[in-house]
Design a protein around this motif. Structure first.
Motif, PDB file in Angstrom:
ATOM      1  N   ALA A 173      -1.479  41.993  40.977  1.00  0.00           N
ATOM      2  CA  ALA A 173      -1.419  43.404  40.585  1.00  0.00           C
ATOM      3  C   ALA A 173      -2.651  43.837  39.800  1.00  0.00           C
ATOM      4  N   GLN A 221       2.915  38.938  43.942  1.00  0.00           N
ATOM      5  CA  GLN A 221       2.919  40.366  43.658  1.00  0.00           C
ATOM      6  C   GLN A 221       2.529  40.627  42.207  1.00  0.00           C
ATOM      7  N   GLY A 270      -1.648  49.100  45.192  1.00  0.00           N
ATOM      8  CA  GLY A 270      -0.526  48.632  44.392  1.00  0.00           C
ATOM      9  C   GLY A 270       0.815  48.867  45.055  1.00  0.00           C
ATOM     10  N   GLU A 271       0.955  49.990  45.774  1.00  0.00           N
ATOM     11  CA  GLU A 271       2.221  50.289  46.440  1.00  0.00           C
ATOM     12  C   GLU A 271       2.552  49.227  47.491  1.00  0.00           C
ATOM     13  N   ASP A 331      -7.789  45.001  42.709  1.00  0.00           N
ATOM     14  CA  ASP A 331      -7.733  46.309  43.370  1.00  0.00           C
ATOM     15  C   ASP A 331      -8.115  46.270  44.853  1.00  0.00           C
ATOM     16  N   LEU A 338       1.458  46.117  47.477  1.00  0.00           N
ATOM     17  CA  LEU A 338       1.779  44.884  46.767  1.00  0.00           C
ATOM     18  C   LEU A 338       3.227  44.877  46.287  1.00  0.00           C
ATOM     19  N   ARG A 339       3.668  46.000  45.732  1.00  0.00           N
ATOM     20  CA  ARG A 339       5.042  46.065  45.227  1.00  0.00           C
ATOM     21  C   ARG A 339       6.058  45.931  46.349  1.00  0.00           C
TER      22      ARG A 339
END
Length: 429
Positions: free
Chosen positions: A387, A383, A394-395, A390, A397-398
C-alpha cells in the motif's frame, strides 16, 4: 482381433478433449506470466531493493540490499521453459505437474515483488519485508474456518454459516475475556459460541430438513443482527468489563524460533496460531486415520449404505458439525483476543466466505484447504505491505484479495467434486 466398443471410443474422446482443454489452459496461464515477467524485466531501471527476512528492521537486523535483476531474468526463464513444455504438451501430471505450477508461481511472485520495490524515489527507501509472519497470522482464522467447513461437508452438511460463526465467536470471546480478565478464557467463549451456532445449523438441517444453503445465509443474518444488538446494549460505563478483552501475547518457542528465515515466522506466534497448527494435524488424523473419520466420510458420500452397515448417520453428522463449531469459534476469537481486542460490528469482515472458498479450492481436504487459506492470507499481507508503493492503484490493491478469491475459485469449481451427499438430508426409511 479386438474391437473397441462405442462406449470405449466415447471415453477416449472425452479424455482427449480434457487433455486438450488442460493444455490450452496451461498455455494461456504460462503465456500471461511470461508476458508480465518480460514487461517487469524491461521496465526496471534500477533493480536494487532493500529487504529484511525478519519481522521488522532493527539495529540487530538491518535492511540488506539486493540486486533483483538476475532474479527477475531467472524467473522469466522459468516461465518460458514452462510455456514451451505446455506448447508441446509435456507438462507432467500429478505431483510433478504441481511442482511446475509452484515454480512458475514462485517465479511470478519474485519478479512482481522486485518490480514493485525497484526504482524507488530518492529518500523513500521502503523495505521489502518478509511476508511469512503476517501471512501466518492473517491465515489463522481462515484455516480454522476452512477446517470447520471440511468437517461439516465431509459429513454431508453444507456450512455456509462460517461467517456467522466467526461473528458470534468474536463477540463472545471478547465478553468472556473481558469478564475473566484472561485472553485464554476468550478462546473458551469463542468455542462455546461457535458450537452453539453449529447446533442451530444441525437442528434445522437434520431435524427440520431446511435447505442448507438458505439456512447458512439466514444464520449469517442472525449472527450479524444479534452481535450488533448485543454490542449496542453494552453501556459505555460497562465497556471495560464486557468489551475490553486481553489480547493473546506472542509466545517464542525456544530453539525453533531461531531457525533462519522461517523460525520467527512460525514459532514466535500467539497460542491461537499454535492451536491452529494442532487443529490441522488433528482434523487430518481424525478424518483419514480413525474409524470415526471413516464413518464421517461414509455418511457424506453414501448415507444409505452407511446406515445399512449400522452407522448412525445423523448422530455422526451431529458430531462432525459440532466439532466443526469448535474450530469456527476459535477462528472467530482471532478477531478480538487474537488481534484487535474490542469487538466491533462486522469484525470478521467477510473472512468466513473466504474460508469457504478455501474449502472448495482445497478439495474438501484439511491440508489442501489450509494451504489455500495460506494463499489468501498472503494476498491480505501483500495488500498491506504494498500500500505504501504507488505502482498499482490503491483501489486495485484493496480489491486484490477478493479478486484472487474469485479467480482461484473460478479455476477450481467444475474440476472438483464435493462429497456426493453434501447438502442432502437423510431420512431413515
Amino acid at each position: 482381433m479386438s474391437t473397441m466398443t462405442a462406449e470405449t471410443v466415447d471415453t477416449v474422446d472425452v479424455r482427449d478433449r480434457a487433455d486438450i482443454a488442460r493444455q490450452i489452459k496451461q498455455i494461456v496461464v504460462f503465456a500471461i506470466v511470461t508476458v508480465l515477467l518480460t514487461w517487469f524485466a524491461l521496465t526496471i531501471d534500477d533493480g536494487h531493493v532493500l529487504y529484511t527476512m525478519g519481522r521488522r528492521v532493527t539495529k540487530e537486523d538491518p535492511a540488506q540490499t539486493l540486486n533483483g535483476m538476475p532474479l527477475v531474468w531467472i524467473s522469466l526463464v522459468i516461465a518460458v521453459v514452462a510455456l514451451v513444455l505446455a506448447a508441446v504438451n509435456r507438462v507432467p501430471k500429478g505431483w510433478l505437474g504441481m511442482v511446475v505450477y509452484l515454480l512458475v508461481g514462485a517465479a511470478f511472485f519474485a519478479g512482481f515483488m522486485i518490480w514493485m520495490y525497484a526504482d524507488q524515489e530518492a529518500g523513500r527507501d521502503i523495505v521489502m519485508q518478509n511476508p511469512m509472519p503476517e501471512t501466518i497470522k492473517l491465515a489463522t482464522p481462515l484455516i480454522l474456518g476452512a477446517l470447520a467447513g471440511v468437517m461439516c461437508e465431509r459429513a454431508g452438511v453444507i456450512n455456509i454459516a462460517i461467517e456467522g460463526q466467526f461473528l458470534m465467536g468474536a463477540f463472545f470471546a471478547s465478553v468472556a475475556s473481558s469478564m475473566a480478565y484472561s485472553a485464554e478464557m476468550g478462546l473458551v467463549g469463542g468455542i462455546l459460541a461457535g458450537v452453539a451456532m453449529s447446533a442451530l445449523l444441525a437442528v434445522f438441517a437434520m431435524r427440520y430438513l431446511v435447505n442448507q444453503v438458505v439456512l447458512g445465509v439466514v444464520l449469517i443474518a442472525l449472527a450479524t443482527g444479534l452481535t450488533s444488538f448485543f454490542l449496542s446494549q453494552i453501556p459505555a460505563e460497562h465497556k471495560e468489563y464486557l468489551n475490553t478483552p486481553l489480547v493473546l501475547p506472542p509466545i517464542e518457542i525456544p530453539f525453533l524460533s531461531k531457525i533462519p528465515v522461517i523460525g520467527s515466522s512460525l514459532f514466535e506466534q500467539s497460542l491461537l496460531v499454535y492451536l491452529m497448527y494442532a487443529s490441522v494435524v488433528l482434523v487430518t488424523w481424525l478424518l483419514f486415520q480413525t474409524k470415526w473419520g471413516l464413518r464421517v466420510r461414509s455418511v457424506g458420500e453414501h448415507p444409505k449404505a452407511a446406515d445399512t452397515v449400522g452407522i448412525k448417520v445423523n448422530r455422526t453428522r451431529w458430531q462432525a458439525v459440532l466439532l466443526g463449531g469448535v474450530f469456527a469459534g476459535l477462528g472467530g476469537a482471532y478477531f478480538t483476543v487474537g488481534s484487535t481486542g474490542a469487538f466491533d460490528n462486522g469484525a470478521s469482515a467477510g473472512n468466513g466466505f473466504i474460508a469457504l472458498a478455501a474449502v472448495i479450492m482445497g478439495r474438501w481436504h484439511p491440508v489442501w484447504a489450509s494451504i489455500s487459506a495460506l494463499f489468501f492470507g498472503l494476498m491480505w499481507t501483500l495488500q498491506a505491505q504494498l500500500a505504501f508503493l504507488d505502482k498499482i492503484p490503491g483501489e486495485l490493491l484493496r480489491a486484490s484479495p477478493y479478486l484472487a478469491t474469485i479467480i482461484a475459485v473460478a479455476g477450481f469449481v467444475g474440476r472438483v467434486r464435493p462429497p456426493a451427499a453434501d447438502g442432502e438430508p437423510y431420512v431413515k426409511s
